[in-house]
Structures are given as structure tokens and as C-alpha cells.
Design an enzyme around this catalytic site. Structure first.
Site, PDB file in Angstrom:
ATOM      1  N   TYR A 133       2.722-120.283   9.965  1.00  0.00           N
ATOM      2  CA  TYR A 133       2.064-121.092  10.996  1.00  0.00           C
ATOM      3  C   TYR A 133       1.197-120.196  11.887  1.00  0.00           C
ATOM      4  CZ  TYR A 133       1.481-124.469  14.792  1.00  0.00           C
ATOM      5  OH  TYR A 133       0.947-125.322  15.738  1.00  0.00           O
ATOM      6  N   SER A 182      -2.833-122.807  19.031  1.00  0.00           N
ATOM      7  CA  SER A 182      -1.447-122.755  19.473  1.00  0.00           C
ATOM      8  C   SER A 182      -1.248-121.469  20.252  1.00  0.00           C
ATOM      9  CB  SER A 182      -0.516-122.776  18.246  1.00  0.00           C
ATOM     10  OG  SER A 182       0.817-122.458  18.602  1.00  0.00           O
ATOM     11  N   LYS A 242      -2.942-120.497  12.581  1.00  0.00           N
ATOM     12  CA  LYS A 242      -3.508-120.720  13.909  1.00  0.00           C
ATOM     13  C   LYS A 242      -4.357-119.528  14.374  1.00  0.00           C
ATOM     14  CE  LYS A 242      -2.204-124.900  14.426  1.00  0.00           C
ATOM     15  NZ  LYS A 242      -3.223-125.975  14.429  1.00  0.00           N
TER      16      LYS A 242
END
Length: 227
Positions: A150, A137, A154
Site C-alpha cells: 500500500y 495517504s 501511494k
């Protein structure tokens, strides 16, 4: 282009669903998984006899290995393995994120990727061919407030993938891929109404899938961003 065997996780919606359909439309054999049984039934209804979709929880190592055994019993090892399955936390400062929610992210986004690699890559190594693409990401290369869990997963995918690249035999590749900003349910949870200004998964897949099909051993260890 000759038909290839492609394994994709997280095919129930978003980028995974769009990739699965785009690959099949191009004549490739897709083995995909997701937790949503209704979505899996829909995909199996669209699939040719050679492509197959299964209900699998990637956070469950035993479940993943059972799936991989079934896939590899009826197909050659994948020439392209795409770890796409992921979830995101509800927008919140890190200290307000429930521990259970944080663990769910690491279980799926990191552990799930590990389980799938462990289940499929040995068969690919025996053939000394194939590309592993782990979906990262923009938040795997930068950070923003309220999505720290998150971001952590990532960033982990970036490091895991680049380390894996150094371990693979000549002729194979592991690539961390930033897909860009796409209008998905995940983006809705972060951006709210402004998420709709970005392209959707189907539009993204039209250019991303040809890009993925062109990846080869020369891309090993190189972080990429989808066109």
C-alpha cells in the site's frame, strides 16, 4: 456556489461514498463509479436526474474509457476529478504478501488512477480548466511495517501527480491529497479495534468537501492534507 460537474471513483463506501453524497447535497452534479453494483444502485436511488453512478472496474482500461465516453456525452468535462478508488493489503511482511495480492493493489491504486486520468483529462485540457485530485495517504509520505504494498502505491501516486502537474496547461491543477486518518473498513484492517477512535467518513466529508471545492490552479503540484 454554482453547480459543478465532479467525477469520483470508488464511491461504494468510505470516503468516496461520503464525498459523493456531500457534493450532491450541495447541489453539484456527480458522476461516480465503483465495482459494487448494490452500492451503485443505492446511490442512483439517492441521486438527482443529473447525477449518475456506474459499475466500473478502474483496473480495466477499456471499461474506464467506455464509462468516460458515456459521462462526457451527457456532461461537460469535470471541473473536479477525484481518483479515490483504492484497496489495501492484509497486514503482512512484504515477503509474505502473495504476488496476486500485490498486483491487485498496483492494478487498482496506480493503474486505475492512470486509466481514469487518460480517459477524462484530455477533455479537461481542451477546456484548459479543472482540478485533478489523486487520493494519497500518510503512507504516501511515510512508511509503516506490514503495509509495504500500500505504501508503494501511494508513494507512486505522489510522484505521478506531481509529474502530471508539470505537464498540465496553465489554468489547471493536479494535487496529491492525504485525507488523514479516517475510520473506514480499510483502517479497520490495519488498526483493528483502535480504528473506531478516529472520525468517520461522513464527519470527514463535511470539512473535506468545502476544501476540495476551493482548490484551483494556484494549488497545482502542491501536496495537501485534508483539514
Amino acid at each position: 456556489m454554482e453547480s459543478r460537474h465532479i467525477v469520483i471513483t470508488g464511491v461504494s463506501q468510505g470516503l468516496g461514498r461520503a464525498m459523493a453524497e456531500q457534493f450532491m447535497n450541495r447541489g453539484h452534479v456527480v458522476s461516480g463509479c465503483a465495482r459494487n453494483s448494490n452500492a451503485i444502485d443505492e446511490l442512483n436511488g439517492l441521486a438527482s436526474s443529473s447525477s449518475q453512478f456506474s459499475v466500473v472496474d478502474v483496473s480495466d482500461a477499456e471499461n474506464v474509457h467506455e464509462w468516460a465516453t458515456q459521462v462526457l456525452a451527457s456532461n461537460e468535462p469535470p471541473s473536479l476529478l477525484i481518483n479515490n478508488a483504492a484497496i489495501i493489503n492484509r497486514n503482512a511482511a512484504l515477503w509474505d504478501v502473495p504476488a496476486k495480492e500485490f498486483c491487485s493493489l498496483t492494478d487498482i491504486n496506480i493503474n486505475g488512477t492512470f486509466h481514469v486520468i487518460q480517459a477524462f483529462v484530455p477533455a479537461m485540457i481542451r477546456e484548459q480548466t479543472g482540478v485533478i485530485v489523486n487520493l494519497s495517504s500518510g503512507w504516501g509520505r511515510s512508511t509503516s511495517p506490514d503495509v509495504a504494498p500500500y505504501c508503494a502505491t501511494k508513494w507512486a501516486i505522489e510522484g505521478l501527480t506531481r509529474a502530471l502537474a508539470s505537464e498540465l496547461p496553465h489554468g489547471m491543477a493536479a494535487v496529491p491529497l492525504n485525507p488523514g486518518i479516517i475510520h473506514t473498513k480499510m483502517l479497520d484492517s490495519c488498526f483493528g479495534s483502535s480504528a473506531s477512535s478516529f472520525p468517520g467518513p461522513d464527519q470527514w466529508a463535511e470539512t473535506a468537501v468545502p476544501f476540495l471545492l476551493q482548490l484551483d490552479a494556484s494549488d497545482n503540484g502542491t501536496p495537501h492534507t485534508a483539514p
